[in-house]
Design an enzyme around this catalytic site. Sequence first.
Site, PDB file in Angstrom:
ATOM      1  N   HIS A 162       3.146  -2.733  68.066  1.00  0.00           N
ATOM      2  CA  HIS A 162       4.395  -2.742  67.975  1.00  0.00           C
ATOM      3  C   HIS A 162       5.317  -1.873  69.014  1.00  0.00           C
ATOM      4  O   HIS A 162       6.292  -1.292  68.823  1.00  0.00           O
ATOM      5  CB  HIS A 162       4.962  -2.198  66.618  1.00  0.00           C
ATOM      6  CG  HIS A 162       4.720  -3.057  65.602  1.00  0.00           C
ATOM      7  ND1 HIS A 162       4.379  -4.309  65.542  1.00  0.00           N
ATOM      8  CD2 HIS A 162       4.485  -2.781  64.089  1.00  0.00           C
ATOM      9  CE1 HIS A 162       4.348  -4.854  64.424  1.00  0.00           C
ATOM     10  NE2 HIS A 162       4.214  -3.631  63.604  1.00  0.00           N
ATOM     11  N   HIS A 217      11.113  -6.638  61.591  1.00  0.00           N
ATOM     12  CA  HIS A 217      10.250  -6.197  60.555  1.00  0.00           C
ATOM     13  C   HIS A 217      10.602  -5.842  59.240  1.00  0.00           C
ATOM     14  O   HIS A 217      10.446  -4.402  58.884  1.00  0.00           O
ATOM     15  CB  HIS A 217       9.474  -4.965  61.271  1.00  0.00           C
ATOM     16  CG  HIS A 217       8.066  -4.817  60.808  1.00  0.00           C
ATOM     17  ND1 HIS A 217       7.705  -4.216  59.705  1.00  0.00           N
ATOM     18  CD2 HIS A 217       6.813  -4.889  61.578  1.00  0.00           C
ATOM     19  CE1 HIS A 217       6.390  -3.818  59.754  1.00  0.00           C
ATOM     20  NE2 HIS A 217       5.952  -4.412  60.527  1.00  0.00           N
ATOM     21  N   GLU A 223       6.627 -11.499  59.517  1.00  0.00           N
ATOM     22  CA  GLU A 223       7.238 -11.316  60.975  1.00  0.00           C
ATOM     23  C   GLU A 223       6.926 -12.666  61.868  1.00  0.00           C
ATOM     24  O   GLU A 223       5.682 -12.927  62.195  1.00  0.00           O
ATOM     25  CB  GLU A 223       6.366 -10.261  61.549  1.00  0.00           C
ATOM     26  CG  GLU A 223       6.380  -8.944  60.946  1.00  0.00           C
ATOM     27  CD  GLU A 223       5.396  -8.144  60.958  1.00  0.00           C
ATOM     28  OE1 GLU A 223       4.795  -7.450  62.071  1.00  0.00           O
ATOM     29  OE2 GLU A 223       4.689  -7.480  60.084  1.00  0.00           O
TER      30      GLU A 223
END
Length: 377
Positions: free
Chosen positions: A132, A206, A341
């Site tokens: 991420h 997210h 996601e």
Amino acid sequence: MTGRLFLLTVQFAMLLSGCEMDLSKENRLSTSKFGEMPDGRDITKYTITNKSGSSIEVINLGGIIVSINLPDLEGNMGDIVLGYDNVTQYLQESPYMGAIVGRYANRIANGKFSIDNEEYTLAQNNAPNALHGGLEGFDKKVWSASPFETNENAGVILSLISEDGDQGYPGSLKVEVTYTFDDQNQLTVDYKATTDKSTVINISQHSYFNLNGHNSGQIGDHEMMINANHYTPINDTLIPTGEIARVENTPMDFRKAKPINEDINTDFKQLEYGLGYDHNWVLNQDEFSQAAKVYAPKSGRIMEIYTDQPGIQFYSGNFIDGMSYGKDNFAYAKRGGFCLETQHFPDSPNHKNFPSTLLIPSETFESKTVFKFSVRQ
Ligand code: GLA
């Protein structure tokens, strides 16, 4: 007026009038202070309310959606995303709750990739992989925000410049994420990015959803449909092996809606690696279309997701451990929320057979995801 007070006022006015509010464009949006960064910068909360009194709240830290308030089948409002009440928890203990994740959402194997034979090294913040966007990914940045209102919707345009070398990625990347919330209870997320040097990009939202309410326990009873015949199997560090596997006759088959917990405990290597579902599904369509639909029988709430992205990561909240106290001082338990996601496939820069995540200076990255909420009566 604080966001919550504003929402209560709108709901109270609706109760009194017994009908839909005629929201003129002046009162769809309100702002309030959410908190402060350790260096003193203000974090602002934008509350966007629609005609029926539903609302979303967004902050300029990480582009985080801190709440989504929607009616259930009895008309009771409930907040359906997990999150926190303060900046400190978002910075220190949040597993990316509600945030925009990037520059590269999901994992890059061993934190290494190459462009034109030049190798780049990222922090292995999810050992041994990069996750991420790194130690200070987009979820931890303070974004510039400009709110807007029209007669049909309201929203916030968030923008950011991620400098050349930020978290190890090449190229100065200009990013814009626009949230729009309309009278049909649709939340649209538009992404846009340009770079001055070839780089990789994979950007996603997210949020952890619990359609029965963020403080209502586990999500196992939610019935999930994912519009995918294939998924990308992973190794024991959650990196795709490169295979595009069929979902047929496996617990990964969500082509027909089924409760999340129906097959989650099946003896299946992929579920062992993910501690549950934590995989990328290869969407059947690569143009804007429905990717997933989730229905929570208890509350009647429905969420549909539309996207133009090639993949969707379904993460069943396996690493939430009950140690983190969120909004309303509620302790979030394992599988107390799930993420969907929309994205390119994990570790794409290291897999030639995956759709490319390369962004070159002459191109603009543009993408759209819509979360459509409704209630089954
Ligand atoms: C993503 C990953 C998960 C986990 C969460 C954050 O969804 O796929 O494995 O890292 O983020 O906790």
